[in-house]
Design an enzyme around this catalytic site. Structure first.
Site, mmCIF file in Angstrom:
data_model
loop_
_atom_site.group_PDB
_atom_site.id
_atom_site.type_symbol
_atom_site.label_atom_id
_atom_site.label_comp_id
_atom_site.label_asym_id
_atom_site.label_seq_id
_atom_site.Cartn_x
_atom_site.Cartn_y
_atom_site.Cartn_z
ATOM 1 N N LYS A 1 0.834 -1.219 0.000
ATOM 2 C CA LYS A 1 0.000 0.000 0.000
ATOM 3 C C LYS A 1 0.866 1.264 0.000
ATOM 4 C CE LYS A 1 -1.862 1.509 4.056
ATOM 5 N NZ LYS A 1 -1.518 2.915 4.371
ATOM 6 N N ASN A 2 1.806 1.304 0.931
ATOM 7 C CA ASN A 2 2.548 2.556 1.121
ATOM 8 C C ASN A 2 3.561 2.834 0.023
ATOM 9 O OD1 ASN A 2 1.000 2.965 3.337
ATOM 10 N ND2 ASN A 2 2.550 2.362 4.833
ATOM 11 N N ARG B 1 -4.587 10.043 4.230
ATOM 12 C CA ARG B 1 -3.392 10.831 4.566
ATOM 13 C C ARG B 1 -2.573 11.104 3.296
ATOM 14 N NH1 ARG B 1 -0.729 14.121 8.216
ATOM 15 N NH2 ARG B 1 1.486 13.838 7.962
ATOM 16 N N CYS C 1 -5.368 7.748 9.440
ATOM 17 C CA CYS C 1 -5.593 7.110 10.740
ATOM 18 C C CYS C 1 -5.265 8.063 11.889
ATOM 19 C CB CYS C 1 -4.719 5.860 10.863
ATOM 20 S SG CYS C 1 -5.308 4.497 9.850
ATOM 21 N N ARG D 1 -0.077 14.257 13.561
ATOM 22 C CA ARG D 1 0.224 14.158 12.142
ATOM 23 C C ARG D 1 0.191 15.504 11.406
ATOM 24 N NH1 ARG D 1 -2.093 8.724 9.582
ATOM 25 N NH2 ARG D 1 -0.040 8.740 8.632
ATOM 26 N N PRO D 2 1.004 16.458 11.848
ATOM 27 C CA PRO D 2 1.062 17.742 11.144
ATOM 28 C C PRO D 2 1.713 17.576 9.760
ATOM 29 C CG PRO D 2 2.788 17.641 12.794
ATOM 30 C CD PRO D 2 1.994 16.372 12.936
ATOM 31 N N ILE D 3 1.614 18.607 8.928
ATOM 32 C CA ILE D 3 2.280 18.545 7.614
ATOM 33 C C ILE D 3 3.263 19.705 7.462
ATOM 34 C CG2 ILE D 3 0.528 17.190 6.385
ATOM 35 C CD1 ILE D 3 -0.490 19.874 5.198
ATOM 36 N N ASP D 4 3.768 20.186 8.612
ATOM 37 C CA ASP D 4 4.661 21.349 8.577
ATOM 38 C C ASP D 4 5.933 21.096 7.762
ATOM 39 O OD1 ASP D 4 5.108 19.529 10.752
ATOM 40 O OD2 ASP D 4 6.638 20.896 11.516
ATOM 41 N N ASP E 1 4.270 0.785 12.360
ATOM 42 C CA ASP E 1 3.009 0.203 11.878
ATOM 43 C C ASP E 1 2.761 -1.193 12.453
ATOM 44 O OD1 ASP E 1 2.589 2.473 10.433
ATOM 45 O OD2 ASP E 1 3.159 1.629 8.498
ATOM 46 N N ARG F 1 -8.853 -0.628 4.516
ATOM 47 C CA ARG F 1 -8.057 0.432 3.881
ATOM 48 C C ARG F 1 -6.695 -0.107 3.454
ATOM 49 N NH1 ARG F 1 -8.183 6.018 6.914
ATOM 50 N NH2 ARG F 1 -6.760 6.280 5.184
HETATM 51 C C1 EPZ Z 1 3.944 6.927 6.524
HETATM 52 O O1 EPZ Z 1 3.084 7.949 7.023
HETATM 53 C C2 EPZ Z 1 3.082 5.693 6.404
HETATM 54 N N1 EPZ Z 1 1.998 5.966 5.488
HETATM 55 C C3 EPZ Z 1 2.554 5.296 7.775
HETATM 56 O O2 EPZ Z 1 1.820 4.098 7.644
HETATM 57 C C4 EPZ Z 1 3.727 5.072 8.730
HETATM 58 O O3 EPZ Z 1 3.228 4.815 10.020
HETATM 59 C C5 EPZ Z 1 4.620 6.303 8.762
HETATM 60 O O4 EPZ Z 1 5.031 6.664 7.413
HETATM 61 C C6 EPZ Z 1 5.895 6.100 9.574
HETATM 62 O O5 EPZ Z 1 6.611 5.014 9.076
HETATM 63 C C7 EPZ Z 1 2.208 5.910 4.184
HETATM 64 O O6 EPZ Z 1 3.290 5.650 3.706
HETATM 65 C C8 EPZ Z 1 1.031 6.138 3.309
HETATM 66 P P1 EPZ Z 1 5.618 10.469 8.634
HETATM 67 P P2 EPZ Z 1 3.541 9.459 7.021
HETATM 68 O O7 EPZ Z 1 5.387 11.743 7.928
HETATM 69 O O8 EPZ Z 1 4.361 9.729 5.826
HETATM 70 C C9 EPZ Z 1 5.711 13.612 12.180
HETATM 71 C C10 EPZ Z 1 -0.076 2.712 7.772
HETATM 72 O O9 EPZ Z 1 -0.637 2.178 8.754
HETATM 73 N N2 EPZ Z 1 5.580 14.640 11.115
HETATM 74 O O10 EPZ Z 1 6.921 9.765 8.451
HETATM 75 O O11 EPZ Z 1 2.321 10.254 7.253
HETATM 76 C C11 EPZ Z 1 4.425 12.820 12.343
HETATM 77 O O12 EPZ Z 1 3.491 13.508 13.142
HETATM 78 C C12 EPZ Z 1 0.398 4.150 7.858
HETATM 79 O O13 EPZ Z 1 0.107 2.141 6.696
HETATM 80 C C13 EPZ Z 1 5.678 15.974 11.439
HETATM 81 O O14 EPZ Z 1 5.892 16.344 12.601
HETATM 82 O O15 EPZ Z 1 4.438 9.466 8.314
HETATM 83 C C14 EPZ Z 1 4.933 11.539 12.948
HETATM 84 O O16 EPZ Z 1 5.065 11.685 14.338
HETATM 85 C C15 EPZ Z 1 -0.027 4.815 9.122
HETATM 86 N N3 EPZ Z 1 5.532 16.903 10.447
HETATM 87 C C16 EPZ Z 1 6.294 11.370 12.312
HETATM 88 O O17 EPZ Z 1 6.664 12.650 11.784
HETATM 89 C C17 EPZ Z 1 5.296 16.538 9.155
HETATM 90 O O18 EPZ Z 1 5.193 17.440 8.285
HETATM 91 C C18 EPZ Z 1 6.322 10.350 11.176
HETATM 92 O O19 EPZ Z 1 5.378 10.709 10.178
HETATM 93 C C19 EPZ Z 1 5.206 15.184 8.834
HETATM 94 C C20 EPZ Z 1 5.337 14.243 9.841
#
Ligand code: EPZ
Length: 419
Positions: free
Chosen positions: A25-26, A95, A119, A124-127, A308, A400
């Site tokens: 998926k990812n 997401r 989820c 989960r910010p996008i900063d 995960d 999902r």
């Molecule tokens: C990916 O999510 C995966 N999703 C997630 O899998 C997985 O848990 C995660 O990476 C970590 O390995 C997909 O690939 C579609 P991140 P992503 O941005 O990219 C913080 C599943 O179950 N952060 O690496 O959204 C955030 O809050 C899903 O398949 C910021 O602070 O994860 C988190 O604490 C769930 N600012 C950490 O980084 C940002 O702008 C990791 O998030 C972005 C993230």
């Protein structure tokens, strides 16, 4: 499968048979977004038939992209793609909708899209996504859950991610491909999904150095050439069943796994739990006595143990011969499983970011509720080690990301059904 809302699972004495592991998926979601960087037809093989892929198809279709998903083959035709606003009613379902930001900006130099959903496993910010884009000359505004981004042209930059976010790394790579000049991303994520995305972009004609490291150098090339892609197996789905095997006497095969490189961290943990894993050419052979060894574990960014799989790991450790702990380091609020496991008589204490799990649990089947994808799958696995029957409701979360968890479990002899 929309009308089926719960799964019933009976306690299992032995797991025997084989499970075909679905495509990732990812990996496929960012690759679907990347098809926007070209104008042509791309075919993605081994695409999982899951809800998140359907939603990503709908989002692409809003941009006049044609998509067809049939029998694990996804065809994406971007020849007539044209700019549109992406409504938050759709972006909130996923997401990964945020991953369209980079490619849309690269193609049209503007983007207006609803905030992403996904989820509920933390804030989960996008900063980091936005900060990186701003460094590339993008003007970003957020108003009432709608993100408006504009640029005269994307400008290559040097940017250090303050956390190696998987999604932000993917987004910024895709934007950088369409930027003028060179972009250097430091502190980038190194997850297998990033490597797959980079390899796909390279085959489309992108210029990227440092693939698999935390420093990526991307030379802007503008429009790319459409390319086909054969998706890798889903390492989290494979890991779910690998860990499951620790808790129940097992003699099973996981097929569709050509290369174990992306799964090494999970195999190491499964071995510590008492699972014996042997790699054959196209499958993994997995045996266990169902006697889980207690230990202390920690999630982390790749190549550490994936967050995960943390809910499944906690579940399996309930069967351990002693007490264990699991520390979560990636998300600040990902222990949603604990409340539901308590309904099955599990004893787990949370202190800060660590869950302390009391082993030798005598779990009793009950009705529990899926509240996110991996927590939901872990609850289904919990059903295998509970006395009697366990019913997991709200299974749309599981759908999902898991094509058909009931089919998979039935194929190793579990009495599981949709109810
Ligand atoms: C990916 O999510 C995966 N999703 C997630 O899998 C997985 O848990 C995660 O990476 C970590 O390995 C997909 O690939 C579609 P991140 P992503 O941005 O990219 C913080 C599943 O179950 N952060 O690496 O959204 C955030 O809050 C899903 O398949 C910021 O602070 O994860 C988190 O604490 C769930 N600012 C950490 O980084 C940002 O702008 C990791 O998030 C972005 C993230």
């Amino acid at each position: 499968m929309d009308c089926l809302k719960a799964i019933s699972v009976k306690e299992a004495a032995l797991l025997k048979g084989s499970i075909e592991i679905q495509g990732s998926k990812n990996t496929v979601l960012p690759i679907m977004a990347a098809t926007l960087l070209s104008s042509g037809i791309s075919v993605i093989y081994n695409c999982p038939m899951i809800e998140d892929v359907q939603v990503m198809c709908q989002l692409l279709e809003c941009l006049h992209v044609k998509t067809r998903l049939e029998d694990h083959v996804l065809t994406i035709d971007t020849r007539n793609a044209s700019y549109e606003v992406l409504p938050d009613t759709l972006t909130k379902k996923l997401r990964s909708s945020v991953l369209l930001l980079g490619p849309i900006l690269a193609r049209w130099q503007k983007a207006e899209i609803g905030m992403p959903g996904g989820c509920a496993i933390g804030q989960r910010p996008i900063d980091i996504h936005l900060e990186g884009l701003m460094r590339m000359n993008v003007d970003v505004r957020v108003h009432k859950d709608i993100l408006t981004c504009e640029t005269f042209y994307l400008q290559g930059t040097e940017y250090h991610l303050h956390f190696p976010s998987v999604g932000a790394t993917e987004n910024l790579i895709m934007a950088a491909v369409g930027a003028k000049g060179r972009t250097i991303l430091r502190g980038a994520a190194k997850e297998p999904e990033i490597i797959e995305l980079c390899n796909y972009l390279l085959s489309m004609g992108a210029l990227i150095e440092g693939v698999g490291t935390d420093v990526l150098i991307i030379k802007g090339t503008g429009e790319l050439t459409s390319c086909d892609y054969c998706n890798v197996y889903d390492r989290i789905v494979a890991g779910t069943y690998l860990l499951m095997a620790a808790a129940v006497p097992s003699d099973i095969k996981l097929t569709g796994i050509e290369d174990i490189h992306y799964l090494k961290n999970v195999i190491q943990v499964a071995s510590k739990l008492g699972v014996n894993v042997i790699k054959f050419e196209h499958y993994l052979s997995i045996q266990s006595l169902g006697k889980v060894l207690a230990n202390d574990f920690k999630t982390g960014i790749y190549p550490e143990f994936p967050t995960d799989l943390q809910p499944v790991l906690i579940t399996v450790l309930l069967k351990a011969g002693g007490n264990s702990s699991v520390t979560e380091t990636v998300f600040e609020n990902r222990f949603g499983i604990v409340k539901e496991l308590a309904k099955l008589d599990a004893k787990i204490d949370i202190k800060g970011q660590t869950a302390f799990i009391k082993g030798n649990a005598r779990l009793q089947g009950h009705t529990v509720k899926a509240a996110d994808l991996r927590q939901g799958a872990a609850l289904v696995i919990a059903g295998l080690i509970c006395k009697g029957y366990t019913t997991v409701t709200d299974i749309s979360y599981i759908e999902r990301g898991y094509e058909d968890i009931v089919r998979d479990l039935q194929s190793v002899g579990v009495e599981a059904t949709y109810v």
